[in-house]
Design a protein around this motif. Sequence first.
Motif, PDB file in Angstrom:
ATOM      1  N   SER A  14       0.874  -0.863   0.528  1.00  7.66           N
ATOM      2  CA  SER A  14       0.097   0.126   0.366  1.00  7.66           C
ATOM      3  C   SER A  14       0.933   1.235  -0.169  1.00  7.66           C
ATOM      4  O   SER A  14       0.042   2.794  -0.470  1.00  7.66           O
ATOM      5  N   GLN A  15       2.445   1.125   0.218  1.00  9.30           N
ATOM      6  CA  GLN A  15       2.918   2.494   0.098  1.00  9.30           C
ATOM      7  C   GLN A  15       4.197   2.166  -0.621  1.00  9.30           C
ATOM      8  O   GLN A  15       5.334   2.136  -0.107  1.00  9.30           O
ATOM      9  N   ILE A  16       3.712   1.838  -1.780  1.00  5.91           N
ATOM     10  CA  ILE A  16       4.528   1.636  -2.788  1.00  5.91           C
ATOM     11  C   ILE A  16       4.947   2.879  -3.809  1.00  5.91           C
ATOM     12  O   ILE A  16       4.226   3.800  -3.893  1.00  5.91           O
ATOM     13  N   TYR A  17       6.170   3.864  -3.691  1.00 10.27           N
ATOM     14  CA  TYR A  17       6.872   4.960  -4.574  1.00 10.27           C
ATOM     15  C   TYR A  17       7.362   4.624  -5.347  1.00 10.27           C
ATOM     16  O   TYR A  17       8.123   4.004  -6.018  1.00 10.27           O
ATOM     17  N   VAL A  18       7.991   5.686  -6.256  1.00 10.58           N
ATOM     18  CA  VAL A  18       8.455   5.344  -8.118  1.00 10.58           C
ATOM     19  C   VAL A  18       9.099   7.180  -8.468  1.00 10.58           C
ATOM     20  O   VAL A  18       8.699   7.861  -7.876  1.00 10.58           O
ATOM     21  N   SER A  19      10.437   7.036  -8.341  1.00 14.98           N
ATOM     22  CA  SER A  19      11.248   7.903  -8.945  1.00 14.98           C
ATOM     23  C   SER A  19      11.794   7.616  -9.817  1.00 14.98           C
ATOM     24  O   SER A  19      12.474   6.262 -10.736  1.00 14.98           O
ATOM     25  N   GLY A  20      12.581   8.590 -10.974  1.00 18.71           N
ATOM     26  CA  GLY A  20      13.406   8.516 -12.186  1.00 18.71           C
ATOM     27  C   GLY A  20      14.329   9.111 -12.006  1.00 18.71           C
ATOM     28  O   GLY A  20      13.387  10.532 -12.119  1.00 18.71           O
ATOM     29  N   TYR A  21      15.903   9.022 -12.791  1.00 13.16           N
ATOM     30  CA  TYR A  21      16.556  10.414 -12.914  1.00 13.16           C
ATOM     31  C   TYR A  21      16.844  10.319 -14.290  1.00 13.16           C
ATOM     32  O   TYR A  21      17.223   9.896 -15.259  1.00 13.16           O
ATOM     33  N   SER A  22      16.793  11.738 -14.823  1.00 17.64           N
ATOM     34  CA  SER A  22      16.967  11.544 -16.353  1.00 17.64           C
ATOM     35  C   SER A  22      16.754  11.093 -17.287  1.00 17.64           C
ATOM     36  O   SER A  22      15.213  10.326 -17.161  1.00 17.64           O
ATOM     37  N   TYR A  23      17.041   9.842 -17.986  1.00 15.91           N
ATOM     38  CA  TYR A  23      16.290   8.843 -18.464  1.00 15.91           C
ATOM     39  C   TYR A  23      15.781   8.147 -18.072  1.00 15.91           C
ATOM     40  O   TYR A  23      14.550   7.672 -17.787  1.00 15.91           O
ATOM     41  N   GLY A  24      15.905   8.146 -16.567  1.00 12.54           N
ATOM     42  CA  GLY A  24      14.706   6.961 -15.108  1.00 12.54           C
ATOM     43  C   GLY A  24      14.355   8.238 -15.523  1.00 12.54           C
ATOM     44  O   GLY A  24      13.218   7.020 -14.757  1.00 12.54           O
ATOM     45  N   GLY A  25      13.817   9.159 -14.711  1.00 15.22           N
ATOM     46  CA  GLY A  25      12.584  10.062 -15.419  1.00 15.22           C
ATOM     47  C   GLY A  25      11.362   9.792 -16.477  1.00 15.22           C
ATOM     48  O   GLY A  25      10.538   9.735 -15.893  1.00 15.22           O
ATOM     49  N   LEU A  26      12.204   9.909 -17.196  1.00 19.51           N
ATOM     50  CA  LEU A  26      11.493   9.481 -18.628  1.00 19.51           C
ATOM     51  C   LEU A  26      10.615   8.246 -18.609  1.00 19.51           C
ATOM     52  O   LEU A  26       9.357   7.639 -18.510  1.00 19.51           O
ATOM     53  N   MET A  27      11.466   7.319 -17.876  1.00 24.30           N
ATOM     54  CA  MET A  27      10.788   6.104 -17.594  1.00 24.30           C
ATOM     55  C   MET A  27      10.145   5.884 -16.576  1.00 24.30           C
ATOM     56  O   MET A  27       8.534   4.939 -16.627  1.00 24.30           O
ATOM     57  N   ALA A  28       9.796   6.307 -15.218  1.00 22.24           N
ATOM     58  CA  ALA A  28       9.500   6.929 -13.856  1.00 22.24           C
ATOM     59  C   ALA A  28       7.921   7.320 -14.642  1.00 22.24           C
ATOM     60  O   ALA A  28       6.911   6.670 -14.834  1.00 22.24           O
ATOM     61  N   TRP A  29       8.170   8.070 -16.145  1.00 22.68           N
ATOM     62  CA  TRP A  29       6.571   8.834 -16.436  1.00 22.68           C
ATOM     63  C   TRP A  29       5.935   7.811 -16.814  1.00 22.68           C
ATOM     64  O   TRP A  29       5.126   7.627 -17.216  1.00 22.68           O
ATOM     65  N   ARG A  30       6.922   6.668 -18.073  1.00 23.96           N
ATOM     66  CA  ARG A  30       5.933   5.598 -19.248  1.00 23.96           C
ATOM     67  C   ARG A  30       5.871   4.881 -17.980  1.00 23.96           C
ATOM     68  O   ARG A  30       4.049   4.500 -18.289  1.00 23.96           O
ATOM     69  N   TYR A  31       6.009   4.084 -16.631  1.00 23.14           N
ATOM     70  CA  TYR A  31       5.650   3.540 -15.782  1.00 23.14           C
ATOM     71  C   TYR A  31       4.674   3.882 -14.878  1.00 23.14           C
ATOM     72  O   TYR A  31       3.345   3.614 -14.855  1.00 23.14           O
ATOM     73  N   ALA A  32       4.710   5.182 -14.578  1.00 23.13           N
ATOM     74  CA  ALA A  32       3.551   5.702 -14.184  1.00 23.13           C
ATOM     75  C   ALA A  32       2.451   5.777 -15.276  1.00 23.13           C
ATOM     76  O   ALA A  32       0.542   6.360 -15.056  1.00 23.13           O
ATOM     77  N   CYS A  33       2.699   5.855 -16.187  1.00 25.36           N
ATOM     78  CA  CYS A  33       1.014   5.942 -17.116  1.00 25.36           C
ATOM     79  C   CYS A  33       0.389   4.677 -17.220  1.00 25.36           C
ATOM     80  O   CYS A  33      -0.564   4.471 -17.884  1.00 25.36           O
ATOM     81  N   GLU A  34       1.548   3.261 -17.462  1.00 27.71           N
ATOM     82  CA  GLU A  34       0.718   1.622 -18.051  1.00 27.71           C
ATOM     83  C   GLU A  34       1.065   1.222 -16.619  1.00 27.71           C
ATOM     84  O   GLU A  34       0.336   0.113 -16.568  1.00 27.71           O
ATOM     85  N   SER A  35       1.611   1.647 -15.273  1.00 34.02           N
ATOM     86  CA  SER A  35       0.842   0.106 -14.254  1.00 34.02           C
ATOM     87  C   SER A  35       1.123   1.508 -13.423  1.00 34.02           C
ATOM     88  O   SER A  35       1.522   1.528 -11.855  1.00 34.02           O
ATOM     89  N   GLY A  36       0.968   2.941 -12.954  1.00 30.02           N
ATOM     90  CA  GLY A  36       0.337   3.460 -12.464  1.00 30.02           C
ATOM     91  C   GLY A  36       0.133   3.906 -11.053  1.00 30.02           C
ATOM     92  O   GLY A  36      -0.009   4.096  -9.856  1.00 30.02           O
ATOM     93  N   ASP A  37      -1.366   2.484 -11.327  1.00 30.68           N
ATOM     94  CA  ASP A  37      -2.103   2.180 -10.200  1.00 30.68           C
ATOM     95  C   ASP A  37      -1.576   1.392  -9.425  1.00 30.68           C
ATOM     96  O   ASP A  37      -1.786   1.108  -8.129  1.00 30.68           O
TER      97      ASP A  37
END
Length: 271
Positions: free
Chosen positions: A129-152
């Motif tokens: 119930s407490q999962i957070y996601v972060s990413g830096y630079s290209y990893g930040g772009l990957m965090a965006w993709r993750y947010a849109c496809e598995s953000g739930d």
Amino acid sequence: MIRILIFLALFSTQANAQTNPDSILPDNPCHGQTACELDGREYHVKEPDGWDGVSPLPVLLHFHGWARTGAGPVYNGRISGATRRRGVLLIAPTGVNKTWNFRQSGSPDIAFANAALEDAAKRYPIDTSQIYVSGYSYGGLMAWRYACESGDRALAVMSISATLASSGHCDQQPTEFREVYGLRDTVLDFPYGPDGDTTFPVIFWRDQYGCGDATDETDYAITQRRAYTRTTWDCGPNKVTLDIHPGGHLIPRGWIGRQLDELLDRTPTYP
């Protein structure tokens, strides 16, 4: 004499385990700089300081920058330094060829990141119930993709120095999206909007959540060397936060820790 030798051997083993945080534990053969191998790939994991070995752990899933690996975040003071002090388990997958497949939907890196979460849950008592996601630079772009496809799967996604130009609708969204960006970023240039609008980096999530006007704008500082202008949008059950600073392409000192403090309802501290 035999008893003395046995005692010395046991003492040496225990001392090594205490002084070397990356010594291989019998019940958990991968952590720290020792990678966890999974489906022909690998991820790294770092436990919080003083963890009792039993209590459920919040998780920060972090995507590394270009040409890096998951080994870097576990010893990066601005990443694992934040998680270790806040009782958070850090999970850092490694991208294929040290980069991420974020440009198109259906990225296999999404599936691997979730597989890493599931594999880590076999080794640690993860608080799902407490999962957070972060990413830096290209990893930040990957965090965006993750947010849109598995953000739930995540309560909040935090992007550092990256904005993915997206269109369409995300069926799976995090409850909250947070972004930090430097106005003098020349690696992934700061994405100014029309007429120099500095809130443009999060326009996609404001549209996704149906946000109206900003609900708050505040200046704050984490360290004496860096100040931020924070703009917040409260959008029904969702929230968007944008922190901008006058610097360049970097993980700001103390920023990840500050976000975790706020998300975990802790009094903000540094580091």
